[in-house]
Enzyme design. Structure first.
Site: not given
Ligand code: NAD
Ligand code: GLY
Length: 389
Positions: A140, A162, A204, A246, A256, A260, A264, A267, A271, A284
């Site tokens: 939890r 998130k 972003e 942010k 949100e 907030r 997006n 997005h 998405h 992404h």
């Molecule tokens: P990712 O986590 O897939 O990383 C991208 C690639 O880079 C992967 O292959 C990873 O192994 C590699 N990598 C990471 N760090 C590295 C480094 N320092 N050196 C070499 N390789 C490295 O992709 P991302 O773009 O970081 O994240 C995308 C995700 O984030 C999506 O799932 C998206 O939905 C999510 N997201 C979430 C929020 C939120 O608010 N929680 C906001 C925006 C995006």
């Molecule tokens: N990336 C969208 C949020 O954090 O709300």
């Protein structure tokens, strides 16, 4: 809905020198914490001071990142815990799903981790989101720390609480709000990041300009070449400003219920592209880049901003090396995917649209206007990935 609030952080002057390292505070009902930003932070002892000295710590990562940065993090946090173990998830957006989450739970239960166990998410947004969700749900709720290693994760996903996994029918559909105890952005990790991932992260960064700070948009336009070249000072300032914006938005609306949603921008289209092509086909950030172009033109189509503003967004997205044309998908598929967006209400799709330079709001748009914009800005033939850079 106004994007700017009394919490508006100070603007980034063109002449602002990049500090050696910096800190941005996040203050939400779900938790107050610091984002620490700077080169070499993983190895610095003070990055980890003040965190709970739990018996157990578990680092969640993937094999790619672990090989590059895992042993450094492990050594840095080891003095704070009786035992530090790690669990590695398969790399890729397509693994932001139940089997990988189950692997974390299996590790936690299998190694006897209790409810004080501290999780460290070492990786990009995929590792961060899934680790955060594991932390929100294991017994939890256990505490976790974000150690983002992609530009995208440093400017966006590690901040704001998130957490989620994907469902085949939609992105981030299963999740929870769970704030980290701290975010440690080590700029040195970006040196090992593939260029395509750096470019995806820029989407972003660009996002924050049109939705919140037109001055920042101008700053990005001026410094884009330096950002693309991996210039440490430019990256530091871009990450700092992105995190300030942010933090201000999330501080005003953690769950949100209103403002907030502006985070997006791009997005809803993005998405749909990710889910429509299959998660992982476009990154992404690539899908968000293209989505911002579509959302900019939809804002112009509805008369909210002049077409020149949409063209300005498109030019910057293109200069960054991000795709500006959407993949070909049947109209019904676009609409179906966008109706699964979390911002949809009673089947009505709602978009984050630009209402004025640096100001955004959430609005519905008639299907035919949306489809018109998509048709004008999409490929004629079915597309694969937007091409490796
Ligand atoms: P990712 O986590 O897939 O990383 C991208 C690639 O880079 C992967 O292959 C990873 O192994 C590699 N990598 C990471 N760090 C590295 C480094 N320092 N050196 C070499 N390789 C490295 O992709 P991302 O773009 O970081 O994240 C995308 C995700 O984030 C999506 O799932 C998206 O939905 C999510 N997201 C979430 C929020 C939120 O608010 N929680 C906001 C925006 C995006
Ligand atoms: N990336 C969208 C949020 O954090 O709300």
């Amino acid at each position: 809905m106004r994007a700017t609030t009394s919490a508006t952080p100070p603007a980034l002057a063109d002449t602002t020198p990049a500090p050696r390292s910096t800190r941005v505070d996040v203050d939400t009902p779900g938790g107050r914490y610091e984002i620490r930003i700077g080169p070499g932070l993983i190895a610095q002892a003070q990055s980890w001071s003040g965190l709970p000295r739990s018996a157990d710590a578990v680092i969640v990562s993937n094999p790619t990142i672990w090989a590059l940065h895992g042993s450094q993090l492990c050594a840095a946090v080891a003095p704070h815990h009786r035992r530090v173990t790690h669990v590695l998830l398969p790399d890729g957006e397509e693994h932001k799903a139940w089997p990988a989450l189950q692997r974390i739970y299996d590790h936690l239960l299998g190694t006897g981790c209790d409810r004080k166990t501290l999780l460290y998410a070492l990786g990009g947004g995929v590792v961060g989101d899934i680790t955060g969700f594991a932390a929100a749900t294991y017994m939890r709720g256990v505490p976790f720390v974000q150690v983002p290693t992609t530009l995208l994760a440093q400017v966006d996903s590690s901040v704001g609480g998130k957490t989620a996994i994907n469902h085949p029918l939609g992105k981030n559909m299963i999740g929870a709000f769970h704030q980290p105890l701290r975010v440690v952005c080590d700029l040195a990790t970006l040196q090992t990041l593939p260029r395509r991932e750096l470019v995806a992260g820029l989407a972003e960064v660009i996002k924050y300009g049109p939705i919140y700070d037109d001055g920042f948009l101008g700053w990005i336009e001026q410094h884009l070449d330096a950002l693309l070249a991996g210039d440490a000072d430019a990256l530091m300032l871009a990450i700092q400003r992105s995190c300030e914006i942010k933090a201000a938005v999330v501080g005003a609306d953690e769950r949100e219920s209103g403002q907030r949603a502006i985070l997006n921008f791009g997005h809803t289209f993005g998405h749909a592209i990710e889910a429509g092509l299959g998660f992982g086909t476009w990154l992404h950030g690539e899908a968000v880049g293209c989505g911002m172009v579509l959302a900019g033109y939809l804002s112009a189509e509805l008369g909210l901003v002049p077409p020149a503003y949409a063209e300005r967004i498109e030019r910057l997205v293109a200069r960054a090396g991000l795709p500006t044309r959407a993949p070909a998908m049947p109209d019904a598929r676009w609409l179906d995917l966008m109706r699964h967006d979390k911002k949809a209400e009673a089947g009505e799709i709602r978009f984050v649209l630009i209402e004025a330079p640096g100001r955004a709001g959430l609005r519905p748009a008639a299907d035919d206007r949306v489809l018109q914009v998509i048709r004008r800005h999409s490929e004629a033939a079915p597309a694969g990935g937007p091409g490796r850079q």
